[in-house]
Scaffold this active site. Sequence first.
Site, PDB file in Angstrom:
ATOM      1  N   ILE A  80      20.738  -1.856  14.120  1.00  0.00           N
ATOM      2  CA  ILE A  80      21.417  -2.558  15.225  1.00  0.00           C
ATOM      3  C   ILE A  80      20.447  -3.580  15.822  1.00  0.00           C
ATOM      4  CG2 ILE A  80      22.617  -2.314  17.437  1.00  0.00           C
ATOM      5  CD1 ILE A  80      23.019   0.647  16.844  1.00  0.00           C
ATOM      6  N   ALA A 111       0.864  -1.188   0.000  1.00  0.00           N
ATOM      7  CA  ALA A 111       0.000   0.000   0.000  1.00  0.00           C
ATOM      8  C   ALA A 111       0.893   1.228   0.000  1.00  0.00           C
ATOM      9  CB  ALA A 111      -0.895   0.003   1.234  1.00  0.00           C
ATOM     10  N   LYS A 127      11.931   5.043  21.841  1.00  0.00           N
ATOM     11  CA  LYS A 127      12.837   3.885  21.732  1.00  0.00           C
ATOM     12  C   LYS A 127      13.291   3.415  23.113  1.00  0.00           C
ATOM     13  CE  LYS A 127      14.436   5.636  17.247  1.00  0.00           C
ATOM     14  NZ  LYS A 127      15.364   6.577  16.627  1.00  0.00           N
ATOM     15  N   GLY A 180      17.885   5.030   7.917  1.00  0.00           N
ATOM     16  CA  GLY A 180      18.275   4.840   6.523  1.00  0.00           C
ATOM     17  C   GLY A 180      17.570   3.632   5.933  1.00  0.00           C
ATOM     18  N   VAL A 238      13.855   0.286  17.076  1.00  0.00           N
ATOM     19  CA  VAL A 238      14.884   0.864  17.949  1.00  0.00           C
ATOM     20  C   VAL A 238      16.258   0.747  17.304  1.00  0.00           C
ATOM     21  CG1 VAL A 238      15.939   0.823  20.242  1.00  0.00           C
ATOM     22  CG2 VAL A 238      13.539   0.174  19.972  1.00  0.00           C
TER      23      VAL A 238
HETATM   24  N1  HSE Z   1      14.601  10.335  13.241  1.00  0.00           N
HETATM   25  C1  HSE Z   1      15.230   9.130  13.659  1.00  0.00           C
HETATM   26  C2  HSE Z   1      16.695   9.420  13.930  1.00  0.00           C
HETATM   27  C3  HSE Z   1      15.078   8.072  12.587  1.00  0.00           C
HETATM   28  O1  HSE Z   1      17.178  10.505  13.571  1.00  0.00           O
HETATM   29  O2  HSE Z   1      17.381   8.588  14.500  1.00  0.00           O
HETATM   30  C4  HSE Z   1      15.243   6.667  13.073  1.00  0.00           C
HETATM   31  O3  HSE Z   1      14.324   6.313  14.052  1.00  0.00           O
END
Ligand code: HSE
Length: 438
Positions: free
Chosen positions: A136, A43, A205, A302, A132
């Site tokens: 990693i 979607a 996180k 990323g 999170v």
């Molecule tokens: N905005 C977040 C950061 C992206 O800069 O780490 C990843 O969660």
Amino acid sequence: MDPVKVGILGLGTVGGGTVNVLQRNAEEIARRAGRGIVVTHAAARDLNKPRICSTDGIIITADPKEVVEDPEIAIVIELIGGDTLARDLVMRAIENGKHVVTANKALIAKHGNEIFAAAQAKGVIVAFEAAVAGGIPIIKAIREGLAGNQIEWLAGIINGTGNFILTEMRDKGRDFDDVLKEAQELGYAEADPEFDVEGIDAAHKLTILASIAFGIPLQFEKAFTEGITKITREDVTYAEELGYRIKHLGITRRTDKGIELRVHPTLIPERRLIANVDGVMNAVLVQGDAVGPTLYYGAGAGAEPTASAVVADVVDVVRVLTSDPENRVPHLAFQPDSLSDLPILKMEDVETAYYLRMQVKDEPGVLANVTRILGDKGISIEAIIQKEPQGGSAEASVIMLTHTVLEKQMNEAIQQIESLDTISGEVTRIRMESLEAS
Ligand code: HSE
């Protein structure tokens, strides 16, 4: 065996990266999972937008409900973000008996308790490694790799945008706003960059990490959050002079009184490995009673780093598709009926050391008044420097490092110091942690 069919909600950066990784590494992934994994449905909000992935063989719809209702799909990957539509879609997918993989930290931190209860009742998995620290594998490390330990504390650089800003301010003397703009252009910043710079993203996180570290329900609303917007070039420089770096840390620690859950700028000794994690990189330092300190480092955002975590979760789900739901790794690391009710501490009940900076009148007795207030509150000074008045000003900067003290005591001391007529403006306070292995 037929391949497992997967539907993706959201075909942006992470969605596109996930399709690319699943397609490029299809053979190895199938060897690991024991079955092929194919994306059959996706979607996307804008059907005509250029994509970073090939969509050959994928049925694309603008209506995400079509994906979660499709009976052929066994696993839904939720990558649309936010916690309203995403919540509805995830709950519906669970209701329909589908496993869910998500990179959505806000969703898990705010609605995880409800989502995991629904998943448990339905016998499906909700996997969230990508929520999170991007690529990693920190969830797996804590939940499985450290399962023999009592986790004592963890501290993480878990927002790449904030770390990039602090690094550029320190290394290049750049201004806050200028660096934030670049982070947005790099595609790291959240849709609302306040989430990055005010520590909300990191608190999402950290909430998740605290739950799997200590076996407590998710309690995002109790996290203490302070951003980096007030950090100045001066503070960065003075911290360096004293042998420290300023990092925007998420810290959670088990104490006798409860659990600390806090995100704030923090001075840490520059000799610590984590103090040298720069740019958009993330790192999490975990202290376990058996293993001691362990450090996890990598890209926190990323397309493909995040896809790496998403795909690992999909592989995990495929591996256990036929296993008895009772014998799976619990969502929050501890069995759902064994979660602890340890309270989350209020920030004023947390003990930490401090960096203080204040502007003082350059006249006799000023420092004596300040140190008397600190002494009366039981606050012991570890180091002190005074910077001469600059450019004809009558005010000097005084920088102090203190030993550990209860935040409540420090709040009261700062209030009294700020009321002295020999002090101008507010006292800058940055918390300080040694991050020493205990
Ligand atoms: N905005 C977040 C950061 C992206 O800069 O780490 C990843 O969660």
